[in-house]
Design a protein around this motif. Structure first.
Motif, PDB file in Angstrom:
ATOM      1  N   ALA A 100      11.731   8.712  -6.328  1.00 36.65           N
ATOM      2  CA  ALA A 100      12.181   9.999  -5.805  1.00 36.65           C
ATOM      3  C   ALA A 100      11.303  10.509  -4.669  1.00 36.65           C
ATOM      4  CB  ALA A 100      12.216  11.022  -6.935  1.00 36.65           C
ATOM      5  N   TRP A 101      10.216   9.818  -4.372  1.00 29.52           N
ATOM      6  CA  TRP A 101       9.278  10.280  -3.359  1.00 29.52           C
ATOM      7  C   TRP A 101       9.637   9.820  -1.966  1.00 29.52           C
ATOM      8  CZ3 TRP A 101       3.870   8.904  -5.742  1.00 29.52           C
ATOM      9  CH2 TRP A 101       3.755   9.492  -7.007  1.00 29.52           C
ATOM     10  N   CYS A 102      10.593   8.920  -1.818  1.00 27.75           N
ATOM     11  CA  CYS A 102      10.889   8.328  -0.515  1.00 27.75           C
ATOM     12  C   CYS A 102      11.195   9.400   0.525  1.00 27.75           C
ATOM     13  CB  CYS A 102      12.032   7.336  -0.633  1.00 27.75           C
ATOM     14  SG  CYS A 102      11.583   5.911  -1.629  1.00 27.75           S
ATOM     15  N   GLY A 103      10.438   9.357   1.613  1.00 33.86           N
ATOM     16  CA  GLY A 103      10.552  10.349   2.669  1.00 33.86           C
ATOM     17  C   GLY A 103       9.666  11.567   2.475  1.00 33.86           C
ATOM     18  N   HIS A 104       9.000  11.657   1.344  1.00 36.02           N
ATOM     19  CA  HIS A 104       8.186  12.829   1.036  1.00 36.02           C
ATOM     20  C   HIS A 104       6.749  12.681   1.533  1.00 36.02           C
ATOM     21  CE1 HIS A 104      11.473  13.748  -1.698  1.00 36.02           C
ATOM     22  NE2 HIS A 104      11.022  14.990  -1.678  1.00 36.02           N
ATOM     23  N   LEU A 105       6.177  13.828   1.820  1.00 37.48           N
ATOM     24  CA  LEU A 105       4.763  13.895   2.157  1.00 37.48           C
ATOM     25  C   LEU A 105       3.970  13.879   0.859  1.00 37.48           C
ATOM     26  CD1 LEU A 105       2.806  14.204   4.539  1.00 37.48           C
ATOM     27  CD2 LEU A 105       2.935  16.672   4.196  1.00 37.48           C
ATOM     28  N   CYS A 106       2.972  13.023   0.791  1.00 37.47           N
ATOM     29  CA  CYS A 106       2.135  12.875  -0.401  1.00 37.47           C
ATOM     30  C   CYS A 106       0.672  12.946   0.000  1.00 37.47           C
ATOM     31  CB  CYS A 106       2.420  11.540  -1.083  1.00 37.47           C
ATOM     32  SG  CYS A 106       4.097  11.357  -1.695  1.00 37.47           S
ATOM     33  N   ARG A 107      -0.182  13.073  -1.000  1.00 38.78           N
ATOM     34  CA  ARG A 107      -1.626  13.126  -0.773  1.00 38.78           C
ATOM     35  C   ARG A 107      -2.297  12.067  -1.634  1.00 38.78           C
ATOM     36  NH1 ARG A 107      -3.078  18.318  -2.439  1.00 38.78           N
ATOM     37  NH2 ARG A 107      -2.649  19.054  -0.342  1.00 38.78           N
ATOM     38  N   VAL A 108      -3.303  11.407  -1.065  1.00 36.46           N
ATOM     39  CA  VAL A 108      -4.101  10.452  -1.834  1.00 36.46           C
ATOM     40  C   VAL A 108      -4.935  11.252  -2.824  1.00 36.46           C
ATOM     41  CG1 VAL A 108      -5.913   8.702  -1.741  1.00 36.46           C
ATOM     42  CG2 VAL A 108      -4.166   8.776   0.050  1.00 36.46           C
ATOM     43  N   LYS A 109      -4.738  10.975  -4.119  1.00 35.62           N
ATOM     44  CA  LYS A 109      -5.432  11.734  -5.165  1.00 35.62           C
ATOM     45  C   LYS A 109      -6.548  10.948  -5.840  1.00 35.62           C
ATOM     46  CE  LYS A 109      -2.411  10.412  -8.979  1.00 35.62           C
ATOM     47  NZ  LYS A 109      -1.619  10.893 -10.093  1.00 35.62           N
ATOM     48  N   ALA A 110      -6.567   9.648  -5.662  1.00 35.50           N
ATOM     49  CA  ALA A 110      -7.563   8.810  -6.324  1.00 35.50           C
ATOM     50  C   ALA A 110      -8.961   9.116  -5.804  1.00 35.50           C
ATOM     51  CB  ALA A 110      -7.229   7.338  -6.117  1.00 35.50           C
ATOM     52  N   LEU A 148      -7.730   4.664   3.011  1.00 37.30           N
ATOM     53  CA  LEU A 148      -7.518   6.097   3.226  1.00 37.30           C
ATOM     54  C   LEU A 148      -8.400   6.878   2.255  1.00 37.30           C
ATOM     55  CD1 LEU A 148      -3.634   6.090   3.493  1.00 37.30           C
ATOM     56  CD2 LEU A 148      -5.253   6.498   5.351  1.00 37.30           C
ATOM     57  N   PRO A 149      -9.035   7.943   2.720  1.00 35.52           N
ATOM     58  CA  PRO A 149      -9.905   8.721   1.845  1.00 35.52           C
ATOM     59  C   PRO A 149      -9.109   9.631   0.915  1.00 35.52           C
ATOM     60  CG  PRO A 149      -9.803   9.749   3.998  1.00 35.52           C
ATOM     61  CD  PRO A 149      -9.037   8.457   4.095  1.00 35.52           C
ATOM     62  N   THR A 150      -9.738  10.065  -0.145  1.00 42.05           N
ATOM     63  CA  THR A 150      -9.143  11.055  -1.030  1.00 42.05           C
ATOM     64  C   THR A 150      -8.767  12.286  -0.206  1.00 42.05           C
ATOM     65  OG1 THR A 150     -10.546  10.284  -2.821  1.00 42.05           O
ATOM     66  CG2 THR A 150      -9.558  12.466  -3.093  1.00 42.05           C
ATOM     67  N   GLY A 151      -7.568  12.791  -0.434  1.00 42.31           N
ATOM     68  CA  GLY A 151      -7.095  13.975   0.292  1.00 42.31           C
ATOM     69  C   GLY A 151      -6.261  13.659   1.523  1.00 42.31           C
ATOM     70  N   ALA A 152      -6.241  12.405   1.957  1.00 44.38           N
ATOM     71  CA  ALA A 152      -5.447  12.032   3.134  1.00 44.38           C
ATOM     72  C   ALA A 152      -3.961  12.233   2.831  1.00 44.38           C
ATOM     73  CB  ALA A 152      -5.710  10.579   3.526  1.00 44.38           C
ATOM     74  N   GLU A 153      -3.220  12.734   3.799  1.00 43.82           N
ATOM     75  CA  GLU A 153      -1.784  12.911   3.639  1.00 43.82           C
ATOM     76  C   GLU A 153      -1.058  11.697   4.191  1.00 43.82           C
ATOM     77  OE1 GLU A 153      -0.624  16.686   5.280  1.00 43.82           O
ATOM     78  OE2 GLU A 153      -1.754  17.768   3.746  1.00 43.82           O
ATOM     79  N   CYS A 204      -2.179   6.091  -6.788  1.00 44.58           N
ATOM     80  CA  CYS A 204      -3.181   6.726  -5.927  1.00 44.58           C
ATOM     81  C   CYS A 204      -2.671   7.976  -5.234  1.00 44.58           C
ATOM     82  CB  CYS A 204      -3.662   5.739  -4.857  1.00 44.58           C
ATOM     83  SG  CYS A 204      -4.668   4.403  -5.503  1.00 44.58           S
ATOM     84  N   VAL A 205      -1.354   8.262  -5.318  1.00 49.96           N
ATOM     85  CA  VAL A 205      -0.803   9.387  -4.559  1.00 49.96           C
ATOM     86  C   VAL A 205      -0.085  10.379  -5.455  1.00 49.96           C
ATOM     87  CG1 VAL A 205      -0.578   8.134  -2.380  1.00 49.96           C
ATOM     88  CG2 VAL A 205       1.303   8.099  -4.003  1.00 49.96           C
ATOM     89  N   GLU A 206      -0.004  11.611  -4.957  1.00 48.25           N
ATOM     90  CA  GLU A 206       0.769  12.664  -5.616  1.00 48.25           C
ATOM     91  C   GLU A 206       1.664  13.321  -4.577  1.00 48.25           C
ATOM     92  OE1 GLU A 206      -1.951  15.569  -7.132  1.00 48.25           O
ATOM     93  OE2 GLU A 206      -2.898  15.887  -5.201  1.00 48.25           O
ATOM     94  N   VAL A 207       2.829  13.770  -5.011  1.00 48.01           N
ATOM     95  CA  VAL A 207       3.777  14.412  -4.105  1.00 48.01           C
ATOM     96  C   VAL A 207       3.301  15.828  -3.809  1.00 48.01           C
ATOM     97  CG1 VAL A 207       6.159  15.172  -3.811  1.00 48.01           C
ATOM     98  CG2 VAL A 207       5.684  13.062  -5.026  1.00 48.01           C
TER      99      VAL A 207
END
Length: 92
Positions: A5-15, A35-40, A74-77
């Motif tokens: 369901a995330w396809c096309g969505h902006l996410c953030r690296v949470k790991a 990519l660092p933690t917090g990268a979009e 590693c990512v969250e929506v």
């Protein structure tokens, strides 16, 4: 959870350790970068990498700021369609 369901969505690296981006879905494909933690990132596709023992690893294809595949874990929506203001200028 894999990001169907995330396809096309902006996410953030949470790991905490960030995310490794690879050229292909396979875990042994060429390293593109990290990519660092917090990268979009923008997720455009998702799927699985099947390991030799039969376990599935969720993978997401991103295009910004690097183009490649990373672990879905590693990512969250991020909230979509929201404007986030970072200064008091929005109150004026």
């Amino acid at each position: 959870m894999v990001a169907e369901a995330w396809c096309g969505h902006l996410c953030r690296v949470k790991a905490n350790q960030g995310a490794v981006v690879r050229a292909g879905r396979a875990l042994d494909s060429e390293l593109v970068g990290e990519l660092p933690t917090g990268a979009e990132v923008r997720v455009w596709e998702s799927g699985f990498h099947l390991k030799q023992d039969g376990t599935k690893i969720g993978r997401c294809r991103v295009t910004e700021p690097l183009n490649g595949w990373l672990s879905a874990e590693c990512v969250e929506v991020l909230p979509q369609g929201c404007l986030l203001y970072t200064s008091d200028a929005a109150d004026e």
